[in-house]
Design a protein around this motif. Structure first.
Motif, short mmCIF file in Angstrom:
data_model
loop_
_atom_site.label_atom_id
_atom_site.label_comp_id
_atom_site.label_asym_id
_atom_site.label_seq_id
_atom_site.Cartn_x
_atom_site.Cartn_y
_atom_site.Cartn_z
N LEU A 148 -42.69 -54.20 -39.86
CA LEU A 148 -43.05 -54.73 -40.30
C LEU A 148 -44.67 -54.49 -41.26
O LEU A 148 -45.07 -54.75 -42.23
CB LEU A 148 -44.13 -56.03 -39.76
CG LEU A 148 -43.06 -57.19 -39.22
CD1 LEU A 148 -43.69 -57.92 -38.13
CD2 LEU A 148 -42.18 -58.31 -40.19
N GLN A 149 -44.98 -52.96 -40.14
CA GLN A 149 -45.97 -52.31 -41.18
C GLN A 149 -45.91 -50.43 -41.20
O GLN A 149 -46.06 -49.95 -40.44
CB GLN A 149 -47.04 -51.98 -39.89
CG GLN A 149 -47.71 -53.65 -39.69
CD GLN A 149 -49.16 -53.61 -40.72
OE1 GLN A 149 -49.98 -53.11 -39.85
NE2 GLN A 149 -49.02 -55.48 -41.20
N PRO A 150 -44.84 -50.87 -42.46
CA PRO A 150 -44.13 -48.98 -42.18
C PRO A 150 -45.13 -48.26 -43.03
O PRO A 150 -45.75 -48.06 -43.28
CB PRO A 150 -43.20 -49.10 -43.58
CG PRO A 150 -43.23 -50.64 -44.28
CD PRO A 150 -44.20 -51.63 -43.78
N VAL A 151 -44.99 -46.94 -42.15
CA VAL A 151 -45.68 -45.95 -42.16
C VAL A 151 -45.27 -44.85 -42.70
O VAL A 151 -44.46 -44.59 -42.37
CB VAL A 151 -47.16 -45.81 -40.96
CG1 VAL A 151 -47.90 -46.67 -41.46
CG2 VAL A 151 -46.34 -45.59 -39.70
N CYS A 152 -45.57 -43.60 -43.56
CA CYS A 152 -45.84 -42.71 -44.00
C CYS A 152 -45.91 -41.40 -43.21
O CYS A 152 -44.52 -40.77 -42.95
CB CYS A 152 -46.16 -42.35 -45.22
SG CYS A 152 -47.23 -41.38 -44.59
N GLN A 153 -46.00 -41.44 -41.86
CA GLN A 153 -46.35 -40.57 -40.61
C GLN A 153 -46.76 -41.71 -39.60
O GLN A 153 -48.06 -42.14 -40.61
CB GLN A 153 -46.86 -39.99 -41.23
CG GLN A 153 -48.02 -39.31 -41.58
CD GLN A 153 -48.36 -37.52 -42.06
OE1 GLN A 153 -47.80 -38.03 -43.43
NE2 GLN A 153 -49.70 -37.69 -41.62
N GLU A 154 -46.64 -41.53 -38.28
CA GLU A 154 -47.53 -42.27 -37.08
C GLU A 154 -49.37 -42.03 -37.32
O GLU A 154 -49.73 -43.02 -37.41
CB GLU A 154 -46.37 -41.80 -35.97
CG GLU A 154 -45.76 -41.97 -35.51
CD GLU A 154 -45.57 -44.10 -35.49
OE1 GLU A 154 -46.20 -44.65 -34.64
OE2 GLU A 154 -44.56 -44.91 -36.07
N ASP A 155 -49.16 -41.04 -37.34
CA ASP A 155 -50.80 -40.40 -37.91
C ASP A 155 -51.37 -41.21 -38.82
O ASP A 155 -52.72 -40.37 -39.18
CB ASP A 155 -51.37 -39.00 -37.47
CG ASP A 155 -50.60 -38.07 -37.62
OD1 ASP A 155 -49.68 -38.30 -38.49
OD2 ASP A 155 -50.89 -36.90 -37.16
N CYS A 156 -50.78 -41.16 -39.99
CA CYS A 156 -51.22 -41.65 -41.72
C CYS A 156 -52.90 -42.34 -41.44
O CYS A 156 -53.16 -43.05 -40.61
CB CYS A 156 -50.02 -42.34 -41.84
SG CYS A 156 -51.05 -42.79 -44.01
N LEU A 157 -53.64 -41.57 -42.11
CA LEU A 157 -55.19 -41.53 -41.25
C LEU A 157 -55.59 -42.55 -43.16
O LEU A 157 -56.79 -43.01 -43.08
CB LEU A 157 -56.07 -40.36 -42.10
CG LEU A 157 -55.74 -39.32 -41.05
CD1 LEU A 157 -56.47 -37.73 -41.53
CD2 LEU A 157 -56.32 -40.06 -39.39
N GLY A 158 -54.59 -42.95 -43.80
CA GLY A 158 -54.81 -43.99 -45.10
C GLY A 158 -55.62 -43.58 -46.20
O GLY A 158 -55.58 -42.16 -46.65
N LEU A 159 -56.26 -44.22 -46.66
CA LEU A 159 -56.68 -43.89 -47.16
C LEU A 159 -58.79 -44.20 -47.73
O LEU A 159 -59.10 -45.19 -47.20
CB LEU A 159 -57.00 -45.09 -48.92
CG LEU A 159 -55.44 -45.11 -49.26
CD1 LEU A 159 -55.19 -45.82 -50.84
CD2 LEU A 159 -55.08 -43.38 -49.94
N CYS A 160 -59.35 -42.84 -48.53
CA CYS A 160 -60.53 -43.34 -48.52
C CYS A 160 -61.75 -44.13 -49.27
O CYS A 160 -60.88 -44.57 -49.96
CB CYS A 160 -61.61 -41.69 -48.94
SG CYS A 160 -62.93 -42.14 -48.80
#
Ligand code: ZN
Ligand code: ZN
Length: 214
Positions: A148-160
């Motif tokens: 439901l919440q796909p991420v590019c990698q488990e520890d993706c830090l997101g955006l500033c």
């Protein structure tokens, strides 16, 4: 009577299987994904991408038991950094398609256990003539398997939050300029703090004491 489109690659013919309980037939088919296979605007199987299906059809007393696997790719967007996400997906599914004429018998049998089985009764599938439509079963299996919440990698830090830079590309990323909102918060926390002032004063006193000792 037959509303199914027999040319639809997700519609299967069970005529060759026959209706003798225990009869088995395996079917493999590669087809193009229909539209809307996935979670809208989040992640899913791109329309017309390849799906490899392996089905095992088994004739049982009430209908045809379909057991299968589907292999395909899914594409979406990382919920944290919005980068494209793509991975292979393999799903398993199993569904019993009731014979059209088993309708009444089935209803009579399940009416007694309505409380126990309300959901599964809503999802009762039936053959139309010799045909069944795999699409709703495949769709459920794919949707259930998708994050439901796909991420590019488990520890993706997101955006500033300030400039939108992708933090995983630049973990040391920071902004020196004081954010006015931060300054306001610091002001708020310092204002009522007598402790803060007390620490500052004692520090000053110690400083004075040191100076006097010298
Ligand atoms: Zn990401
Ligand atoms: Zn930034």
């Amino acid at each position: 009577m037959n509303r199914l489109d027999h040319r639809d690659p997700l519609v299967f013919d069970t005529h060759e299987l026959g209706r003798r309980p225990g009869a088995l037939r395996k079917v493999s088919r590669t087809l193009e994904a229909p539209e809307g296979l996935g979670i809208i605007d989040v992640i899913g199987v791109p329309e017309k991408s390849e799906i490899e299906l392996d089905l095992r059809l088994e004739s049982v007393v009430e209908g045809v038991l379909v057991t299968g696997t589907a292999g395909t790719v899914v594409e979406g967007e990382c919920v944290r950094c919005l980068e494209p996400v793509e991975f292979d997906l393999d799903v398993d599914f199993q569904e019993l398609y009731y014979y059209p004429e088993s309708d009444e018998r089935h209803r009579a049998r399940t009416s007694g256990t309505e409380d126990l089985d309300e959901d599964s009764e809503n999802e009762t599938y039936r053959l139309e003539g010799d045909f069944f439509d795999l699409q709703p079963v495949l769709r459920d299996a794919v949707v259930l398997a998708l994050p439901l919440q796909p991420v590019c990698q488990e520890d993706c830090l997101g955006l500033c939050s300030e400039c939108g830079a992708r933090l995983s590309d630049d973990p040391a990323h920071h902004h020196d300029a004081a954010d006015p909102r931060w300054a306001a918060l610091q002001g708020l926390s310092a204002a009522p703090g007598d402790e803060g002032d007390g620490t500052k004063n004692s520090g000053t006193r110690e400083g004075l004491a040191e100076n006097q000792e010298k």
